[in-house]
Design an enzyme around this catalytic site. Structure first.
Site, PDB file in Angstrom:
ATOM      1  N   CYS A   1     -67.734 -25.000  50.766  1.00  0.00           N
ATOM      2  CA  CYS A   1     -67.220 -25.816  51.858  1.00  0.00           C
ATOM      3  C   CYS A   1     -68.426 -26.279  52.673  1.00  0.00           C
ATOM      4  CB  CYS A   1     -66.296 -24.948  52.717  1.00  0.00           C
ATOM      5  SG  CYS A   1     -65.735 -25.760  54.220  1.00  0.00           S
TER       6      CYS A   1
ATOM      7  N   CYS B   1     -68.100 -33.256  51.112  1.00  0.00           N
ATOM      8  CA  CYS B   1     -66.946 -32.392  51.392  1.00  0.00           C
ATOM      9  C   CYS B   1     -66.381 -32.078  50.020  1.00  0.00           C
ATOM     10  CB  CYS B   1     -65.907 -33.113  52.241  1.00  0.00           C
ATOM     11  SG  CYS B   1     -64.314 -32.243  52.299  1.00  0.00           S
TER      12      CYS B   1
HETATM   13  N1  DGL Z   1     -63.780 -28.772  51.754  1.00  0.00           N
HETATM   14  C1  DGL Z   1     -64.405 -28.517  52.989  1.00  0.00           C
HETATM   15  C2  DGL Z   1     -65.759 -29.188  53.120  1.00  0.00           C
HETATM   16  O1  DGL Z   1     -66.452 -29.260  52.170  1.00  0.00           O
HETATM   17  C3  DGL Z   1     -63.572 -28.556  54.218  1.00  0.00           C
HETATM   18  C4  DGL Z   1     -62.670 -29.708  54.466  1.00  0.00           C
HETATM   19  C5  DGL Z   1     -61.838 -29.423  55.695  1.00  0.00           C
HETATM   20  O2  DGL Z   1     -61.235 -28.345  55.719  1.00  0.00           O
HETATM   21  O3  DGL Z   1     -61.825 -30.241  56.616  1.00  0.00           O
HETATM   22  O4  DGL Z   1     -66.181 -29.607  54.145  1.00  0.00           O
END
Ligand code: DGL
Length: 283
Positions: free
Chosen positions: A70, A206
């Site tokens: 993440c 993301c």
């Molecule tokens: N998938 C995550 C990232 O890479 C988080 C997305 C989220 O929860 O807003 O930032």
């Protein structure tokens, strides 16, 4: 022991899949904090607290190493947790444990330089040759981590971040292809308007966005290279494990998928990406 993979939701599966392919015998436990997703618009302190709770859950389930799949958690929480919480937690549990993020390997892939590399500071004006577009959550964009860390290493690369406040939530909710394509196109066009031209390359900063990588490819000029976080993270993890045999990832090929949200089957978009039905158990 096992490798824990953590994300606010299903986005981290894009990294998880490549990690599993690279280390097929290792044990893996995936945790999606879907009760609290998305993280991208949350205050920093909440992201730190939620990420710490996710790591503890994974360590308690048997992980010796947690990969934060993440960007938001890696950008906002990782350094804080490594510096202020992990040393005490290791002492308390008496275990060899660590937490790694995905931004370091992504920046290494984007610059083609090892993390230790520092650009020679030149007094004269530096020509920015290439534009790197970073599509991310608002949390990651306002941390400016990609701008700051890339500028330290490669000064001829100009980084422009485009926050996409709705996209991770839409993917989490299984939005349809037309709505997703419109959202992606809007952000690609926003970035173009701000910069004055399309980026020369892009980071899908993301992990959720990797599930709609084809829509980004369609919205960007044909052939625009995308820097892939999953491959970069898998390479870095394999090297890290070679250097750290004390963080034994196990060898029985265990696969568990946990969620803090509603257990059960994930949406069609996720299953399409995964290529098979995917059921999560309650965390
Ligand atoms: N998938 C995550 C990232 O890479 C988080 C997305 C989220 O929860 O807003 O930032």
């Amino acid at each position: 022991m096992a490798i824990g993979v953590f994300d606010s939701g299903v986005g981290g599966l894009t990294v998880h899949r490549t990690l599993v392919e690279r280390l097929p015998h290792a044990n893996f436990i995936y945790l999606a904090d879907q009760a609290n997703a998305p993280y991208g618009g949350r205050p920093g302190e909440e992201v730190v607290d939620l990420t710490r709770a996710g790591c503890i859950r994974l360590f308690e389930a048997g992980a010796s190493l947690v990969v934060l799949a993440c960007n938001t958690a890696s950008a906002i929480a990782l350094r804080r947790l490594q510096q202020t919480w992990l040393p005490g937690y290791r002492k308390e549990t008496g275990r060899a444990l660590n937490v790694l993020g995905i931004i370091v390997p992504t920046i290494e892939a984007a610059t083609g330089l090892p993390w230790e590399h520092e650009a020679e500071r030149r007094g004269d004006k530096i020509e920015k040759l290439d534009i790197l577009g970073v599509f991310s959550t608002p949390g990651t964009a306002s941390s400016r981590v990609f701008e700051i860390e890339i500028d330290k290493r490669k000064q001829d690369l100009a980084v422009f971040s485009e926050p996409c406040p709705n996209l991770a939530r839409m993917i989490e909710e299984g939005a349809g292809p037309v709505d997703l394509a419109r959202e992606v196109e809007t952000h690609v066009e926003n970035l173009k308007r701000r910069v004055g031209r399309y980026p020369d390359r892009a980071i899908l900063g993301c992990t959720h966005y990797e599930m709609v990588a084809d829509l980004f490819r369609a919205a960007l000029p044909p052939g625009t290279p995308l820097i892939h976080q999953p491959g970069a993270t898998a390479d870095a993890l394999a090297l890290y494990l070679e250097r750290h045999p004390e963080l034994d990832p196990g060898s029985s090929g265990l696969r568990r998928f946990l969620t803090t949200g509603t257990p059960g089957r994930q949406n069609g978009l996720v299953q399409g990406f995964w290529g098979a039905p995917l059921d999560f158990e309650a965390a």
